[in-house]
Design a protein around this motif. Sequence first.
Motif, mmCIF file in Angstrom:
data_model
loop_
_atom_site.group_PDB
_atom_site.id
_atom_site.type_symbol
_atom_site.label_atom_id
_atom_site.label_comp_id
_atom_site.label_asym_id
_atom_site.label_seq_id
_atom_site.Cartn_x
_atom_site.Cartn_y
_atom_site.Cartn_z
ATOM 1 N N UNK A 6 -21.205 9.055 10.616
ATOM 2 C CA UNK A 6 -20.450 9.650 10.080
ATOM 3 C C UNK A 6 -19.974 10.839 8.809
ATOM 4 N N UNK A 7 -21.079 10.233 8.090
ATOM 5 C CA UNK A 7 -21.654 11.315 7.183
ATOM 6 C C UNK A 7 -22.133 12.842 7.919
ATOM 7 N N UNK A 8 -22.577 13.091 9.265
ATOM 8 C CA UNK A 8 -22.592 14.084 9.689
ATOM 9 C C UNK A 8 -21.862 15.033 9.955
ATOM 10 N N UNK A 9 -20.558 14.336 9.748
ATOM 11 C CA UNK A 9 -19.706 14.995 10.520
ATOM 12 C C UNK A 9 -19.177 15.837 8.815
ATOM 13 N N UNK A 10 -19.613 15.926 8.063
ATOM 14 C CA UNK A 10 -19.398 16.374 6.581
ATOM 15 C C UNK A 10 -20.025 17.773 6.059
ATOM 16 N N UNK A 11 -21.132 17.912 7.373
ATOM 17 C CA UNK A 11 -21.538 18.849 7.724
ATOM 18 C C UNK A 11 -20.727 19.870 8.559
ATOM 19 N N UNK A 12 -20.545 21.343 7.872
ATOM 20 C CA UNK A 12 -20.167 22.446 8.733
ATOM 21 C C UNK A 12 -20.756 23.300 9.259
ATOM 22 N N UNK A 30 -21.973 30.673 -0.727
ATOM 23 C CA UNK A 30 -21.235 29.217 0.483
ATOM 24 C C UNK A 30 -20.662 27.935 -0.269
ATOM 25 N N UNK A 31 -19.183 28.172 -0.049
ATOM 26 C CA UNK A 31 -18.935 27.274 -0.439
ATOM 27 C C UNK A 31 -18.725 25.925 0.346
ATOM 28 N N UNK A 32 -19.298 26.429 1.522
ATOM 29 C CA UNK A 32 -18.881 25.657 2.857
ATOM 30 C C UNK A 32 -19.192 24.058 2.544
ATOM 31 N N UNK A 33 -18.447 23.328 2.951
ATOM 32 C CA UNK A 33 -18.552 21.765 2.714
ATOM 33 C C UNK A 33 -19.103 21.012 3.633
ATOM 34 N N UNK A 34 -20.224 20.912 4.532
ATOM 35 C CA UNK A 34 -21.592 21.140 3.741
ATOM 36 C C UNK A 34 -22.087 21.986 5.102
ATOM 37 N N UNK A 35 -23.393 22.085 4.317
ATOM 38 C CA UNK A 35 -24.425 23.009 4.327
ATOM 39 C C UNK A 35 -25.569 21.628 5.035
ATOM 40 N N UNK A 36 -26.563 21.791 5.901
ATOM 41 C CA UNK A 36 -26.939 20.710 5.737
ATOM 42 C C UNK A 36 -28.137 20.734 7.307
#
Length: 235
Positions: A6-12, A30-36
């Motif tokens: 589920x949290x992986x979906x936050x990584x754009x 980088x304001x992308x929510x989130x890099x990861x």
Amino acid sequence: MVEKKDIEKLIIQNKKSTLKNHWNDVFIFNTTKYSGEIKPNELLIWRSVHFLRGAYPIFHLTFDQNGELNGIKTKNNPFYKLLNNISIGFFLLLPLVLLFTSEFKTAFIGIIGISVIGTLLHLVMSKAKKYETKILTDELKEAIENIERINNPELINKPKTELKKENIKEWTFMKILTRLLLYPFCLFILIFSITAFLPGAIFKSKTLGVFGIIVSLAYPFTDLIIIFRKNKNHS
């Protein structure tokens, strides 16, 4: 509980946590929510911030064997670590250069000036980093809480007050005392730095004078900006 998938979906932007990638995130803001970076039992999540581009933390999210979140830690990113080491090296090397290239009196005054400026700069960076890190931490916690509420319908009607974020007070006795000491001190450094440009100055290093002016103004400006933002957010 919140699961890893589920949290992986936050990584754009899925990319590795390398010096090059963090360097790019600093300069392109980088304001992308989130890099990861996605690892078997761990997620590394980050994004840059408004005030201190390179001082943003990396959030290390760990998971148990069932893929459920069991911990969040913050660590400095590789770019910030490099920048911090360069800064420490600079402030250690500069006094040695003054000792070997200047008269004792000039070198002594210069070393005191460098020490003061370095201390003020450290205070500025620490305060701003703490403030920005809290914003990012609250932001990530809120995103995870939203996922948890979606996965657990019984939490949807949970009162907002129970999820209220911790508020760091800016007007405690110690913080007021710190400001009463540092604001006049910054004013003194500012005046002393300006004298480097005047005829007959005791200390004639214009480079250090410019640096002193910038740093002496940085602390009060940073402090006031943080107070203003907090007041605006709570109004």
